[in-house]
Each structure stands twice: as structure tokens, then as C-alpha cells.
Design a protein around this motif. Structure first.
Motif, PDB file in Angstrom:
ATOM      1  N   SER A  11       0.679  -1.320  -0.236  1.00 57.11           N
ATOM      2  CA  SER A  11       0.160  -0.260  -0.080  1.00 57.11           C
ATOM      3  C   SER A  11       0.640   1.270  -0.001  1.00 57.11           C
ATOM      4  CB  SER A  11      -1.034  -0.182   1.158  1.00 57.11           C
ATOM      5  OG  SER A  11      -0.646  -0.007   3.025  1.00 57.11           O
ATOM      6  N   GLY A  12       1.639   1.292   0.746  1.00 56.72           N
ATOM      7  CA  GLY A  12       2.680   2.177   0.743  1.00 56.72           C
ATOM      8  C   GLY A  12       3.087   2.618  -0.784  1.00 56.72           C
ATOM      9  N   SER A  13       4.288   1.747  -1.286  1.00 54.07           N
ATOM     10  CA  SER A  13       4.412   2.300  -2.459  1.00 54.07           C
ATOM     11  C   SER A  13       3.715   2.199  -3.384  1.00 54.07           C
ATOM     12  CB  SER A  13       5.391   0.838  -2.350  1.00 54.07           C
ATOM     13  OG  SER A  13       5.282  -0.495  -2.785  1.00 54.07           O
ATOM     14  N   THR A  14       2.788   2.020  -3.572  1.00 53.92           N
ATOM     15  CA  THR A  14       2.072   1.503  -4.633  1.00 53.92           C
ATOM     16  C   THR A  14       1.019   3.117  -4.405  1.00 53.92           C
ATOM     17  OG1 THR A  14      -0.311   0.688  -3.830  1.00 53.92           O
ATOM     18  CG2 THR A  14       0.748  -0.732  -5.048  1.00 53.92           C
ATOM     19  N   ILE A  15       0.701   3.355  -3.214  1.00 51.88           N
ATOM     20  CA  ILE A  15       0.169   5.672  -3.173  1.00 51.88           C
ATOM     21  C   ILE A  15       1.232   5.477  -3.381  1.00 51.88           C
ATOM     22  CG2 ILE A  15      -0.924   6.582  -1.556  1.00 51.88           C
ATOM     23  CD1 ILE A  15      -2.256   4.593   0.069  1.00 51.88           C
ATOM     24  N   THR A  16       2.264   5.766  -2.543  1.00 54.46           N
ATOM     25  CA  THR A  16       3.285   6.386  -3.291  1.00 54.46           C
ATOM     26  C   THR A  16       3.627   6.923  -4.499  1.00 54.46           C
ATOM     27  OG1 THR A  16       5.040   6.126  -1.271  1.00 54.46           O
ATOM     28  CG2 THR A  16       5.818   7.071  -2.408  1.00 54.46           C
ATOM     29  N   ALA A  17       3.938   6.114  -5.715  1.00 54.50           N
ATOM     30  CA  ALA A  17       3.758   6.083  -7.048  1.00 54.50           C
ATOM     31  C   ALA A  17       2.691   6.640  -7.639  1.00 54.50           C
ATOM     32  CB  ALA A  17       3.523   4.466  -7.203  1.00 54.50           C
ATOM     33  N   GLY A  18       1.371   6.761  -7.469  1.00 55.20           N
ATOM     34  CA  GLY A  18       0.528   7.019  -7.639  1.00 55.20           C
ATOM     35  C   GLY A  18       0.531   8.526  -7.545  1.00 55.20           C
ATOM     36  N   LEU A  19       0.930   8.707  -6.211  1.00 51.50           N
ATOM     37  CA  LEU A  19       1.321  10.104  -6.270  1.00 51.50           C
ATOM     38  C   LEU A  19       1.768  10.676  -6.301  1.00 51.50           C
ATOM     39  CD1 LEU A  19       0.411  10.266  -2.255  1.00 51.50           C
ATOM     40  CD2 LEU A  19      -0.924  11.314  -3.573  1.00 51.50           C
ATOM     41  N   ALA A  20       3.412   9.908  -7.153  1.00 51.82           N
ATOM     42  CA  ALA A  20       3.847  10.675  -8.109  1.00 51.82           C
ATOM     43  C   ALA A  20       4.010  10.956  -9.377  1.00 51.82           C
ATOM     44  CB  ALA A  20       5.173   9.853  -7.612  1.00 51.82           C
ATOM     45  N   CYS A  21       3.259  10.116  -9.776  1.00 47.65           N
ATOM     46  CA  CYS A  21       2.304  10.300 -11.307  1.00 47.65           C
ATOM     47  C   CYS A  21       1.180  11.709 -11.199  1.00 47.65           C
ATOM     48  CB  CYS A  21       1.582   9.181 -11.744  1.00 47.65           C
ATOM     49  SG  CYS A  21       2.758   7.707 -11.853  1.00 47.65           S
ATOM     50  N   GLY A  22       0.747  12.044  -9.953  1.00 45.22           N
ATOM     51  CA  GLY A  22      -0.175  13.684 -10.439  1.00 45.22           C
ATOM     52  C   GLY A  22      -1.426  12.785  -9.682  1.00 45.22           C
ATOM     53  N   LEU A  23      -1.561  11.632  -8.846  1.00 46.50           N
ATOM     54  CA  LEU A  23      -2.764  11.575  -8.370  1.00 46.50           C
ATOM     55  C   LEU A  23      -3.620  12.068  -7.313  1.00 46.50           C
ATOM     56  CD1 LEU A  23      -2.532   9.092 -10.348  1.00 46.50           C
ATOM     57  CD2 LEU A  23      -3.249   7.212  -8.706  1.00 46.50           C
ATOM     58  N   ASP A  24      -5.184  12.394  -7.142  1.00 39.79           N
ATOM     59  CA  ASP A  24      -5.827  12.875  -6.216  1.00 39.79           C
ATOM     60  C   ASP A  24      -5.211  11.563  -4.793  1.00 39.79           C
ATOM     61  OD1 ASP A  24      -7.719  14.351  -4.996  1.00 39.79           O
ATOM     62  OD2 ASP A  24      -8.657  11.961  -4.808  1.00 39.79           O
ATOM     63  N   ARG A  25      -4.494  12.035  -3.841  1.00 43.88           N
ATOM     64  CA  ARG A  25      -4.702  11.788  -2.473  1.00 43.88           C
ATOM     65  C   ARG A  25      -5.821   9.904  -2.510  1.00 43.88           C
ATOM     66  NH1 ARG A  25      -0.326  13.833  -0.525  1.00 43.88           N
ATOM     67  NH2 ARG A  25      -0.350  12.203   1.691  1.00 43.88           N
ATOM     68  N   ASN A  26      -6.743  10.676  -2.406  1.00 46.13           N
ATOM     69  CA  ASN A  26      -8.147   9.701  -1.965  1.00 46.13           C
ATOM     70  C   ASN A  26      -8.209   8.841  -3.398  1.00 46.13           C
ATOM     71  OD1 ASN A  26      -8.663  10.653   0.412  1.00 46.13           O
ATOM     72  ND2 ASN A  26     -10.291  11.800  -1.025  1.00 46.13           N
ATOM     73  N   PHE A  27      -7.831   9.178  -4.467  1.00 44.43           N
ATOM     74  CA  PHE A  27      -8.029   8.094  -5.741  1.00 44.43           C
ATOM     75  C   PHE A  27      -6.901   7.207  -5.739  1.00 44.43           C
ATOM     76  CE2 PHE A  27      -7.231   7.032  -9.607  1.00 44.43           C
ATOM     77  CZ  PHE A  27      -8.936   6.381 -10.641  1.00 44.43           C
ATOM     78  N   ALA A  28      -5.411   7.547  -5.400  1.00 40.11           N
ATOM     79  CA  ALA A  28      -4.526   6.753  -5.118  1.00 40.11           C
ATOM     80  C   ALA A  28      -4.818   5.657  -3.531  1.00 40.11           C
ATOM     81  CB  ALA A  28      -3.219   7.976  -4.843  1.00 40.11           C
ATOM     82  N   ALA A  29      -5.419   5.905  -3.337  1.00 40.53           N
ATOM     83  CA  ALA A  29      -5.531   5.090  -1.852  1.00 40.53           C
ATOM     84  C   ALA A  29      -6.274   4.065  -2.460  1.00 40.53           C
ATOM     85  CB  ALA A  29      -6.377   5.946  -0.661  1.00 40.53           C
ATOM     86  N   GLU A  30      -7.734   4.689  -2.871  1.00 38.28           N
ATOM     87  CA  GLU A  30      -8.507   3.417  -3.657  1.00 38.28           C
ATOM     88  C   GLU A  30      -7.925   2.964  -4.437  1.00 38.28           C
ATOM     89  OE1 GLU A  30     -11.942   5.186  -6.323  1.00 38.28           O
ATOM     90  OE2 GLU A  30     -13.308   5.250  -4.970  1.00 38.28           O
ATOM     91  N   PHE A  31      -7.171   3.189  -5.955  1.00 38.59           N
ATOM     92  CA  PHE A  31      -6.979   2.937  -6.364  1.00 38.59           C
ATOM     93  C   PHE A  31      -5.790   1.476  -6.247  1.00 38.59           C
ATOM     94  CE2 PHE A  31      -4.268   1.677 -10.046  1.00 38.59           C
ATOM     95  CZ  PHE A  31      -5.248   1.615 -11.490  1.00 38.59           C
ATOM     96  N   SER A  32      -4.923   1.816  -5.202  1.00 40.25           N
ATOM     97  CA  SER A  32      -4.418   0.324  -4.480  1.00 40.25           C
ATOM     98  C   SER A  32      -4.874  -0.165  -4.406  1.00 40.25           C
ATOM     99  CB  SER A  32      -3.309   1.548  -4.102  1.00 40.25           C
ATOM    100  OG  SER A  32      -2.497   0.520  -2.989  1.00 40.25           O
ATOM    101  N   PHE A  33      -5.961   0.216  -2.863  1.00 35.28           N
ATOM    102  CA  PHE A  33      -6.140  -1.283  -2.389  1.00 35.28           C
ATOM    103  C   PHE A  33      -7.485  -1.661  -3.631  1.00 35.28           C
ATOM    104  CE2 PHE A  33      -6.833   1.742   1.639  1.00 35.28           C
ATOM    105  CZ  PHE A  33      -5.134   0.928   2.348  1.00 35.28           C
ATOM    106  N   ILE A  34      -8.275  -1.499  -4.361  1.00 31.16           N
ATOM    107  CA  ILE A  34      -9.073  -1.982  -5.213  1.00 31.16           C
ATOM    108  C   ILE A  34      -7.781  -2.997  -6.035  1.00 31.16           C
ATOM    109  CG2 ILE A  34     -10.374  -2.337  -7.756  1.00 31.16           C
ATOM    110  CD1 ILE A  34     -11.437   0.112  -5.730  1.00 31.16           C
ATOM    111  N   MET A  35      -6.646  -2.640  -6.263  1.00 29.09           N
ATOM    112  CA  MET A  35      -6.023  -3.506  -7.047  1.00 29.09           C
ATOM    113  C   MET A  35      -5.505  -4.723  -6.550  1.00 29.09           C
ATOM    114  SD  MET A  35      -2.152  -0.751  -8.056  1.00 29.09           S
ATOM    115  CE  MET A  35      -1.650  -1.982  -8.837  1.00 29.09           C
ATOM    116  N   SER A  36      -5.564  -4.538  -5.217  1.00 27.69           N
ATOM    117  CA  SER A  36      -5.108  -5.553  -4.175  1.00 27.69           C
ATOM    118  C   SER A  36      -6.087  -7.348  -4.341  1.00 27.69           C
ATOM    119  CB  SER A  36      -4.985  -5.095  -2.933  1.00 27.69           C
ATOM    120  OG  SER A  36      -5.997  -4.925  -2.469  1.00 27.69           O
TER     121      SER A  36
END
Length: 283
Positions: free
Chosen positions: A180-205
Motif C-alpha cells: 500500500s505504501g509503495s503503490t500509493i506513493t507511486a500514484g501520488l508521484a504520477c499526480g493522482l488525487d490522494r483519495n483516488f490513489a488509496a482507492e486504486f491501490s486497495f482495489i488493485m490488491s
């Protein structure tokens, strides 16, 4: 394995799967501390604990997952008929369909892990490597708070963003690297909204954890390994504990994402990494 050990490991798994501190790394460390490594380092039991956290994700994001599944099945006909409009590798007219395709892209890199699956599983027995991986996670989390708040969501996220997150998850199969930490960080680095980055990380899990569990079951069947009936209640206790604690961990992480307090987890992983390395030296 006793009920107490099962519940302890279930609690560790549930809390650390979604809090960005690496569940696999903590399970490896706690297995070492419990002093019964051969008994509790059961890969099947570990898979069951991950199944418990899968239940937590499915419950929290049940509406989103329901929409994705409904869209997936309704897209089969139009896909074969060529009725879906695409642009840059993504469907354009349906947001849920677009999100589903982005998740599929993010999952593709995980197929690269299959040839080295046995090597990854053997790392669980090395507390030293787990400690080093936790230090890497600490660095990920340190960087996480330093990314500006992005605005990308399922409508503006690109295939490139999805693949970057997917390749980041590939490294998170190593115990000690927080998925979760690495994928959320990667999402934020790509410019994702913080809540969407977490949702995307959890759903892809969800498919990742489910596939891992199914592979483990198939491997057990092929090898002729059976589960003792006496252990079933113990396993159930661990799964339930993992699911309940995982639910609260998701809620806590959703709240912390808004406050940019991941540095707390960065310091924690740094200390745990040092502890694991010392433990590997003195054991």
C-alpha cells in the motif's frame, strides 16, 4: 499453532496490510519473535490471513467493486462487437469501464513474478533482508508526503500512470516492502488525487491477493499437502481477526492521507528495519 498465536498474527496482518508498514515484513519478524518459526511460517496460513484483509477491502469498497464487476460483465458483448470506443488504449464513454481497464493494466506486471515465486517465498526466512526492505519502505513513505496534491482520477489517469503503479507493486512482493505504501506513493508521484490513489491501490490488491491465494491452494493440491482438521478453527480465528483489524486500518489510512502524516510510518519502518537487522545478527 495456538489460538493466541493465530489471533496475534491475524492482528498484525490486518493492521499492517493497509497501514503502509509491510504486512509480510511484520509477519516474518513476529514469526521470529514467537520462537516457533517452523510452525507459524506456514505459507498457506499467511495466504489465509491475506484473504482476511481481502474481505476487509471488499466490504469497504463494495459499491465500487460492484460497479466494476457489473461493468466488466456488461462490456463483454460490446467488446466483441467492436462497439466500445477507445482512445490511447482506454475506453472513452464509461468511467467505470475506464477504471477497470486501468486496474487491468496495473496488474499486468505481476505476471513477471511467477518465474521467481519460490525465491520470493524463501526471503521470508531472512530477517536481515526483511529489515533492509523495511528501510526501503521508510524511504518511500518519507517521499510520499513531499508530493504535491494531484488532481488525476479515473477520468484523467493514463495507461502510463497505471503501469508505473503496477511495476511498483511488483517490488512490493518482497517481504518488508509495503504494497500500500509503495503503490500509493507511486500514484501520488504520477499526480493522482490522494483519495483516488488509496482507492486504486486497495482495489488493485483484490485480484492480487485472490490470485496469490488460489496459486497457493493449487500448489498444495498438486503437492498432495493436506490441512489438519484441528487447525481449521485456529485458521478461522486468524482470518476473522485479520478482516476486522484490516477494516479499521483502511479507515485510519483514509483519514491519515488527508493530513500528510506518512512521515510517522516512515520513522516507524526505519526503527523496525533497524530492529530486524539487529535481530538477524544476534539470533
Amino acid at each position: 499453532m495456538s489460538f493466541i498465536k493465530s489471533i496475534i498474527l491475524g492482528l498484525v496482518q490486518g493492521l499492517t496490510e493497509f497501514l503502509p508498514v509491510s504486512s509480510s515484513g511484520h509477519l516474518a519478524i513476529f514469526q521470529e519473535l514467537l520462537g516457533t518459526e517452523e510452525e507459524v511460517s506456514d505459507i498457506f496460513f499467511t495466504s489465509l490471513l491475506h484473504l482476511g484483509t481481502l474481505l476487509a477491502v471488499c466490504f469497504v469498497y463494495r459499491k465500487t467493486l460492484g460497479d466494476l464487476l457489473k461493468t466488466l460483465f456488461s462490456s463483454i458483448g460490446p467488446l466483441f462487437k467492436g462497439e466500445i470506443k477507445w482512445k490511447k488504449g482506454l475506453p472513452t464513454e464509461n468511467t467505470a469501464r475506464r477504471k477497470g481497464i486501468l486496474i487491468i493494466y496495473a496488474l499486468l506486471p505481476m505476471f513477471l513474478i511467477l518465474p521467481i515465486k519460490d525465491f520470493v517465498e524463501n526471503i521470508y526466512s531472512s530477517t536481515l533482508l526483511v529489515g533492509i526492505a523495511l528501510l526501503v519502505t521508510s524511504l518511500f513513505l518519507f517521499l510520499c508526503d513531499r508530493f504535491a496534491c494531484g488532481k488525476k482520477n479515473e477520468e484523467t489517469m493514463t495507461v502510463k500512470d497505471s503501469l508505473i503503479i503496477g511495476f511498483t507493486q511488483l517490488f512490493a512482493v518482497l517481504p518488508g516492502i509495503s504494497r500500500s505504501g509503495s503503490t500509493i506513493t507511486a500514484g501520488l508521484a504520477c499526480g493522482l488525487d490522494r483519495n483516488f490513489a488509496a482507492e486504486f491501490s486497495f482495489i488493485m490488491s483484490v485480484p492480487t491477493i485472490l490470485a496469490s491465494f488460489l496459486f497457493q491452494v493449487i500448489e498444495m493440491i498438486v503437492d498432495g499437502v493436506s490441512v489438519s482438521a484441528e487447525l481449521i478453527p485456529v485458521y478461522i480465528a486468524g482470518v476473522v481477526t485479520s478482516a476486522v483489524s484490516g477494516f479499521f486500518a483502511i479507515k485510519l489510512l483514509q483519514m491519515l492521507l488527508k493530513t500528510k502524516k506518512f512521515v510517522i510510518f516512515s520513522v516507524y519502518c526505519l526503527l523496525m528495519g533497524i530492529f530486524a537487522i539487529v535481530l538477524s545478527i544476534v539470533k
